[in-house]
Design a protein around this motif. Structure first.
Motif, short mmCIF file in Angstrom:
data_model
loop_
_atom_site.label_atom_id
_atom_site.label_comp_id
_atom_site.label_asym_id
_atom_site.label_seq_id
_atom_site.Cartn_x
_atom_site.Cartn_y
_atom_site.Cartn_z
N ASN A 53 0.83 -1.20 0.00
CA ASN A 53 0.00 0.00 0.00
C ASN A 53 0.86 1.25 0.00
OD1 ASN A 53 0.10 1.31 2.97
ND2 ASN A 53 0.27 -0.92 3.13
N MET A 54 0.23 2.36 -0.32
CA MET A 54 0.90 3.67 -0.23
C MET A 54 -0.15 4.71 0.11
SD MET A 54 3.31 5.56 -3.06
CE MET A 54 3.85 7.27 -2.85
N GLU A 55 0.19 5.61 1.02
CA GLU A 55 -0.74 6.64 1.46
C GLU A 55 -1.01 7.62 0.32
OE1 GLU A 55 1.23 8.30 4.81
OE2 GLU A 55 0.82 6.57 6.12
N LEU A 56 -2.29 7.94 0.11
CA LEU A 56 -2.65 8.87 -0.96
C LEU A 56 -2.00 10.23 -0.77
CD1 LEU A 56 -4.81 6.64 -1.53
CD2 LEU A 56 -6.37 8.49 -2.15
N ASP A 57 -1.97 10.72 0.48
CA ASP A 57 -1.39 12.05 0.71
C ASP A 57 0.09 12.08 0.36
OD1 ASP A 57 -3.80 13.08 1.52
OD2 ASP A 57 -3.36 13.04 3.67
N ARG A 58 0.82 10.99 0.60
CA ARG A 58 2.23 10.97 0.25
C ARG A 58 2.40 10.99 -1.27
NH1 ARG A 58 5.77 10.50 4.27
NH2 ARG A 58 5.02 9.73 6.27
N PHE A 59 1.55 10.25 -1.97
CA PHE A 59 1.59 10.26 -3.43
C PHE A 59 1.33 11.66 -3.98
CE2 PHE A 59 -1.24 9.96 -7.23
CZ PHE A 59 -0.28 9.61 -8.16
N LEU A 60 0.28 12.33 -3.47
CA LEU A 60 -0.08 13.64 -3.99
C LEU A 60 0.95 14.71 -3.61
CD1 LEU A 60 -3.88 13.32 -3.22
CD2 LEU A 60 -2.84 13.35 -5.49
N ARG A 61 1.44 14.67 -2.35
CA ARG A 61 2.49 15.62 -1.96
C ARG A 61 3.78 15.35 -2.73
NH1 ARG A 61 4.15 14.92 3.21
NH2 ARG A 61 2.67 13.27 3.76
N GLY A 62 3.97 14.10 -3.10
CA GLY A 62 5.16 13.75 -3.88
C GLY A 62 5.18 14.44 -5.23
N ILE A 63 4.02 14.65 -5.82
CA ILE A 63 3.98 15.34 -7.12
C ILE A 63 4.56 16.75 -6.98
CG2 ILE A 63 2.45 16.22 -8.93
CD1 ILE A 63 0.49 13.94 -8.18
N THR A 64 4.11 17.47 -5.95
CA THR A 64 4.64 18.82 -5.72
C THR A 64 6.12 18.76 -5.36
OG1 THR A 64 2.47 19.47 -4.88
CG2 THR A 64 4.30 20.95 -4.43
N GLY A 65 6.51 17.79 -4.53
CA GLY A 65 7.90 17.67 -4.13
C GLY A 65 8.82 17.40 -5.31
N CYS A 66 8.41 16.51 -6.20
CA CYS A 66 9.25 16.19 -7.37
C CYS A 66 9.37 17.39 -8.29
CB CYS A 66 8.65 14.99 -8.11
SG CYS A 66 8.75 13.44 -7.18
N ALA A 67 8.28 18.14 -8.45
CA ALA A 67 8.34 19.34 -9.27
C ALA A 67 9.27 20.38 -8.63
CB ALA A 67 6.95 19.92 -9.44
N ALA A 68 9.22 20.50 -7.30
CA ALA A 68 10.06 21.47 -6.60
C ALA A 68 11.55 21.13 -6.76
CB ALA A 68 9.68 21.55 -5.14
N VAL A 69 11.89 19.86 -6.77
CA VAL A 69 13.29 19.46 -6.98
C VAL A 69 13.77 19.92 -8.34
CG1 VAL A 69 14.79 17.45 -7.37
CG2 VAL A 69 13.33 17.55 -5.35
N GLN A 70 12.94 19.74 -9.37
CA GLN A 70 13.32 20.20 -10.70
C GLN A 70 13.52 21.72 -10.72
OE1 GLN A 70 13.90 18.22 -13.44
NE2 GLN A 70 13.65 16.48 -12.07
N LEU A 71 12.65 22.47 -10.04
CA LEU A 71 12.80 23.92 -9.98
C LEU A 71 14.11 24.30 -9.29
CD1 LEU A 71 9.16 24.97 -9.00
CD2 LEU A 71 10.33 25.49 -11.17
N ALA A 72 14.42 23.62 -8.18
CA ALA A 72 15.66 23.93 -7.45
C ALA A 72 16.88 23.61 -8.30
CB ALA A 72 15.69 23.16 -6.14
N LEU A 73 16.87 22.48 -9.01
CA LEU A 73 18.00 22.12 -9.85
C LEU A 73 18.16 23.12 -11.00
CD1 LEU A 73 17.48 18.26 -9.97
CD2 LEU A 73 19.42 19.46 -8.92
N GLY A 74 17.04 23.66 -11.47
CA GLY A 74 17.10 24.63 -12.55
C GLY A 74 17.37 26.05 -12.09
N GLY A 75 17.55 26.24 -10.76
CA GLY A 75 17.87 27.56 -10.23
C GLY A 75 16.69 28.45 -9.98
N ALA A 76 15.45 27.90 -9.99
CA ALA A 76 14.25 28.72 -9.80
C ALA A 76 13.77 28.69 -8.35
CB ALA A 76 13.14 28.25 -10.72
N LEU A 77 14.46 27.96 -7.49
CA LEU A 77 14.12 27.95 -6.06
C LEU A 77 15.39 28.22 -5.25
CD1 LEU A 77 11.69 24.99 -5.26
CD2 LEU A 77 11.22 27.43 -5.12
#
Length: 447
Positions: A423-447
């Motif tokens: 199983n996997m918690e729905l909230d972790r899956f949904l928060r993970g979407i934002t978290g993964c996007a934020a990592v890309q922004l940080a790597l690209g210098g936008a955070l």
């Protein structure tokens, strides 16, 4: 920007969960081929639906699926790794709902592959889609790699990686697999241990013999086996096989990160019904998970549990070694063979699953950006874990491509991966979407 990404996730919540359920509904058992090749086509379709250009590698076995997307000039090239194969379901009677009929209950998605690994890499893909739809582009150049054979040791992954990136390699790799820290805190992982499984088989007479009639006359393969094992590791846990212990020492930054990880040792031991750790007694808890191990998985005389007063004619030990930075599967395999030849050449040694370790140092470039992005996407400072105790095929990138690799796991600690009722918690899956996007922004210098 993060607020807009969070709004996108809220607006697409039902769609995201439905995509997740459809992906779980598609079997993809690499060990026996159940669900293939349809699973490969499904993986390619998901990549395309999230704005990437998919391609299927022409490799043996269950294919590697790639997806690519351009980013701005000068931005890092990020390799995102996941695997779309899953373990077999196991005993169906132990599942509360069928393994390939995804079911949501108590805030969790249940089904084979929920967290290992379909939910985790789908969150990465949806994070890319969210960035594209919110901002119109991606902050980094991206290559997604979905492995079809992780659950059987990724035998064809290194060759596929070498072929794909023969011209220009990525700058770093990011992967989401396994659970977060036991505390539930967001976690960034810098490495994984490797593994080498092997079997030792000693034989004696052509059949079991009466231990009175033949005792003292017929050789006992069980004694020969345990004496060989005793020559391989001492009572303090030191491996005695010459040429095995070539592990690199931990750096100061690694030790600092390990000592900062929260742990209640007494509670952890109580939870498994023991009152002391393996020797050596003084080694701290998390340092143990970054060091090599030698484990006897099982011992048997192939007597079907009858335990008669006989001299057995066969004795078998199944073992594994977990490997760390500075060790290599080939070198450890050769050392074991030499040791067996020296101490008891009549004992047969055979080797099974093998995977090299992966190590990325905290001082490595991109570590700060990964931590910054993961913190921004989750709203809490992540724990930095130098290494997982388990094994993943990340050496296919850190060693084959010589690039730093970062794990950003999403699953809950009790995900029950490889077991019934995964199983996997729905909230972790949904928060993970934002978290993964934020990592890309940080790597690209936008955070």
């Amino acid at each position: 920007m993060l607020d807009k990404l969070a709004d996108w996730v809220d607006a697409h919540r039902d769609e995201a969960v439905d995509l997740w359920a459809d992906w779980i509904r598609q079997p993809s058992v690499s060990s026996d081929g159940t669900g293939f090749p349809a699973a490969t086509e499904h993986a390619a379709g998901l990549l395309e639906s999230c704005g990437l250009t998919p391609s299927i590698a022409d490799n043996p076995g269950r294919p590697v699926v790639f997806g690519t997307a351009d980013g701005p000039p000068g931005a890092p090239h990020v390799l995102i790794y996941g695997h779309y194969d899953v373990q077999p379901p196991g005993p169906l009677e132990e599942w509360a709902s069928p393994p390939f009929e995804p079911t949501v209950r108590d805030g969790r998605m249940f089904g084979r592959g929920t967290g290992d690994n379909k939910g985790q890499h789908l969150a990465q893909l949806l994070g890319l889609r969210a960035l594209r739809e919110v901002t119109g582009s991606l902050p980094c150049r991206v290559t997604v790699l979905l492995d079809g054979e992780e659950e059987i040791g990724s035998p064809n992954l290194p060759a596929a990686v070498q072929q794909r990136f023969a011209g220009a390699k990525p700058d770093l790799a990011v992967w989401s697999d396994g659970p977060v820290h036991e505390s539930g805190r967001a976690t960034v992982v810098l490495g994984v241990r490797g593994v080498l499984a092997f079997q030792l088989r000693a034989t004696g007479a052509n059949a079991p013999l009466h231990s009175g009639n033949w005792g003292g006359v017929a050789p006992n393969p069980a004694w020969r086996l345990v004496q060989l094992l005793a020559s391989m590791r001492d009572a303090e846990g030191t491996t005695l096989i010459e040429g095995v212990d070539t592990a690199d020492p931990l750096t100061g930054a690694e030790l600092e990160a390990l000592h900062a990880l929260p742990v209640d040792v007494a509670a952890a031991l109580h939870g498994i019904g023991v009152d002391a750790m393996e020797p050596p007694a003084a080694r701290p808890y998390y340092e143990r998970l970054t060091r090599p191990t030698f484990t006897i998985n099982s011992l048997t005389c192939e007597d079907a549990g009858e335990h008669r007063t006989v001299i057995p004619n066969v004795a078998v030990a199944k073992c594994d070694m977990r490997l760390v930075g500075g060790q290599r599967v080939e070198q450890v395999r050769d050392a074991i063979q030499r040791h067996v030849r020296k101490h008891d050449p009549s004992i047969e040694v055979t080797f099974g699953a093998a995977m090299d370790p992966s190590r990325t140092l905290p001082e490595t470039p991109y570590t700060a950006a990964i931590l910054r992005g993961w913190a921004a996407g989750h709203g809490e400072e992540p724990l930095l874990m130098p290494a997982l105790g388990g094994s993943l095929p990340i050496a296919g990138f850190s060693e084959v491509l010589d690039i730093p690799c970062y794990g950003v796991p999403l699953a809950n600690v009790d995900e029950r991966n490889h077991a019934p009722n995964e199983n996997m918690e729905l909230d972790r899956f949904l928060r993970g979407i934002t978290g993964c996007a934020a990592v890309q922004l940080a790597l690209g210098g936008a955070l």
